[in-house]
Each structure stands twice: as structure tokens, then as C-alpha cells.
Design a protein around this motif. Sequence first.
Motif, PDB file in Angstrom:
ATOM      1  N   PHE A   1      60.501  47.852 -76.018  1.00 49.95           N
ATOM      2  CA  PHE A   1      60.017  47.844 -77.398  1.00 49.95           C
ATOM      3  C   PHE A   1      59.731  46.410 -77.830  1.00 49.95           C
ATOM      4  O   PHE A   1      60.269  45.467 -77.257  1.00 49.95           O
ATOM      5  CB  PHE A   1      61.066  48.487 -78.316  1.00 49.95           C
ATOM      6  CG  PHE A   1      61.392  49.886 -77.903  1.00 49.95           C
ATOM      7  CD1 PHE A   1      60.597  50.940 -78.308  1.00 49.95           C
ATOM      8  CD2 PHE A   1      62.463  50.144 -77.051  1.00 49.95           C
ATOM      9  CE1 PHE A   1      60.867  52.230 -77.877  1.00 49.95           C
ATOM     10  CE2 PHE A   1      62.736  51.430 -76.624  1.00 49.95           C
ATOM     11  CZ  PHE A   1      61.940  52.479 -77.033  1.00 49.95           C
ATOM     12  N   PRO A   2      58.908  46.249 -78.870  1.00 49.51           N
ATOM     13  CA  PRO A   2      58.530  44.882 -79.270  1.00 49.51           C
ATOM     14  C   PRO A   2      59.601  44.133 -80.059  1.00 49.51           C
ATOM     15  O   PRO A   2      59.463  42.922 -80.275  1.00 49.51           O
ATOM     16  CB  PRO A   2      57.275  45.097 -80.135  1.00 49.51           C
ATOM     17  CG  PRO A   2      57.360  46.498 -80.605  1.00 49.51           C
ATOM     18  CD  PRO A   2      58.101  47.269 -79.546  1.00 49.51           C
TER      19      PRO A   2
ATOM     20  N   LEU B   1      66.284  50.183 -81.715  1.00 52.50           N
ATOM     21  CA  LEU B   1      67.350  50.944 -82.379  1.00 52.50           C
ATOM     22  C   LEU B   1      66.828  52.282 -82.911  1.00 52.50           C
ATOM     23  O   LEU B   1      67.533  53.295 -82.871  1.00 52.50           O
ATOM     24  CB  LEU B   1      67.966  50.107 -83.503  1.00 52.50           C
ATOM     25  CG  LEU B   1      69.157  50.719 -84.233  1.00 52.50           C
ATOM     26  CD1 LEU B   1      70.277  51.096 -83.273  1.00 52.50           C
ATOM     27  CD2 LEU B   1      69.677  49.747 -85.297  1.00 52.50           C
ATOM     28  N   ALA B   2      65.571  52.291 -83.378  1.00 53.73           N
ATOM     29  CA  ALA B   2      64.976  53.547 -83.847  1.00 53.73           C
ATOM     30  C   ALA B   2      64.898  54.553 -82.691  1.00 53.73           C
ATOM     31  O   ALA B   2      65.162  55.750 -82.875  1.00 53.73           O
ATOM     32  CB  ALA B   2      63.594  53.284 -84.428  1.00 53.73           C
TER      33      ALA B   2
ATOM     34  N   GLY C   1      64.479  44.560 -77.933  1.00 59.90           N
ATOM     35  CA  GLY C   1      63.345  44.835 -77.051  1.00 59.90           C
ATOM     36  C   GLY C   1      63.534  45.900 -75.990  1.00 59.90           C
ATOM     37  O   GLY C   1      62.597  46.198 -75.256  1.00 59.90           O
ATOM     38  N   GLN C   2      64.730  46.464 -75.891  1.00 61.79           N
ATOM     39  CA  GLN C   2      64.893  47.513 -74.883  1.00 61.79           C
ATOM     40  C   GLN C   2      66.074  48.428 -75.160  1.00 61.79           C
ATOM     41  O   GLN C   2      67.024  48.050 -75.837  1.00 61.79           O
ATOM     42  CB  GLN C   2      65.059  46.898 -73.484  1.00 61.79           C
ATOM     43  CG  GLN C   2      66.371  46.165 -73.293  1.00 61.79           C
ATOM     44  CD  GLN C   2      66.587  45.751 -71.835  1.00 61.79           C
ATOM     45  OE1 GLN C   2      65.643  45.471 -71.110  1.00 61.79           O
ATOM     46  NE2 GLN C   2      67.833  45.713 -71.405  1.00 61.79           N
ATOM     47  N   VAL C   3      65.937  49.631 -74.617  1.00 58.04           N
ATOM     48  CA  VAL C   3      67.042  50.592 -74.612  1.00 58.04           C
ATOM     49  C   VAL C   3      67.150  51.143 -73.194  1.00 58.04           C
ATOM     50  O   VAL C   3      66.150  51.558 -72.609  1.00 58.04           O
ATOM     51  CB  VAL C   3      66.808  51.768 -75.587  1.00 58.04           C
ATOM     52  CG1 VAL C   3      67.970  52.752 -75.532  1.00 58.04           C
ATOM     53  CG2 VAL C   3      66.611  51.262 -77.013  1.00 58.04           C
ATOM     54  N   ILE C   4      68.352  51.102 -72.641  1.00 57.11           N
ATOM     55  CA  ILE C   4      68.587  51.735 -71.346  1.00 57.11           C
ATOM     56  C   ILE C   4      69.334  53.040 -71.615  1.00 57.11           C
ATOM     57  O   ILE C   4      70.401  53.046 -72.238  1.00 57.11           O
ATOM     58  CB  ILE C   4      69.405  50.830 -70.406  1.00 57.11           C
ATOM     59  CG1 ILE C   4      68.631  49.537 -70.126  1.00 57.11           C
ATOM     60  CG2 ILE C   4      69.724  51.557 -69.091  1.00 57.11           C
ATOM     61  CD1 ILE C   4      69.441  48.465 -69.421  1.00 57.11           C
ATOM     62  N   VAL C   5      68.713  54.143 -71.193  1.00 57.93           N
ATOM     63  CA  VAL C   5      69.293  55.472 -71.417  1.00 57.93           C
ATOM     64  C   VAL C   5      69.864  55.980 -70.095  1.00 57.93           C
ATOM     65  O   VAL C   5      69.181  55.930 -69.067  1.00 57.93           O
ATOM     66  CB  VAL C   5      68.221  56.460 -71.930  1.00 57.93           C
ATOM     67  CG1 VAL C   5      68.846  57.822 -72.229  1.00 57.93           C
ATOM     68  CG2 VAL C   5      67.524  55.898 -73.170  1.00 57.93           C
TER      69      VAL C   5
END
Lengths: 79, 79
Positions: free
Chosen positions: A20-21, A27-28, A51-55
Motif C-alpha cells: 500500500f502507498p 491499516l484499512a 506500506g504493507q500488510v502480511i496476512v
Amino acid sequence: PDWSIEVRDGVMQLEKRFEFPDFAQALAFTNRVGEIAEAEGHHPKLVTEWGQVIVTWWSHKIRGLHRNDFIMAAKTDQL
Amino acid sequence: PDWSIEVRDGVMQLEKRFEFPDFAQALAFTNRVGEIAEAEGHHPKLVTEWGQVIVTWWSHKIRGLHRNDFIMAAKTDQL
């Protein structure tokens, strides 16, 4: 990129990094994943950073991967 | 428990685990930390799982701990 299978402490897990930018959009996304997790009663690990989410999806009870984890991964891709 | 100092790839980080009775309350805490992060323009790593959030503060630019990280840790404790 696709989901990768990671093994941690002998437990197979499905994992993917989403970019993400900025922090707010990361967080969204975490919250959108949280919504489907609550709806399905199946909860991932969500690592939220700027800038990132690890799922990471796995099934705690069986200490591994269940069909449901792949379904949740596919749902996560559609968010 | 207090914040612990972890060293990852040579970078010192402040870390603490917060416990909650379920996923929703853990995610709500993640969002509260996210709010102060956005307000201060300083962003942690937030690992959200069922029943817990691990918060990690460090300063990317200096690859270590700055006074600001300790301030953010103290603010996190007050959430």
C-alpha cells in the motif's frame, strides 16, 4: 504474486504480502481482513506496517492448513 | 510487563505484547495505536492475532531507537 506456504514450528501456514502507498491504507486493509475473519469466525495473523500488510492464515486446531484457509486466502485477495 | 528491547538485523526495537479476550478487541487496539501513529507521523509494526497485539516501535531512518520511540511506547501504554 501468489500465496506462499511457510512452515513455522512445524505448522504450515498460507502467507502473502500486500503493498500500500502509506500506513492508513495498510491499516484499512487490515480492518477489511478483520471483517471477513469475524464474519467467518476464522482469524489470521495480520502484520501491519507502513506500506504493507502480511496476512497469514492457518488452522490453530489442526496446527496446519485446512481447506478453509485457502478459501479465506481467496477472499482476502478479493478485498 | 514492560517493553523489551529486541535486536533484529542489527536494529534495536521496542516491543510489547498486549492481551485481549478476542480478535475484535485486539483489532480495536491496533486501530487505536494506528491513530496515534498517524497523529505523530511515526509508525510501528502491529502484529494482530486473536487475543493479542504485538507492538514494535523503532526509527527506520536511524535503524534503531530514538527518544521518540520511548515516547510512543508510553503513549501506547495509555491507550
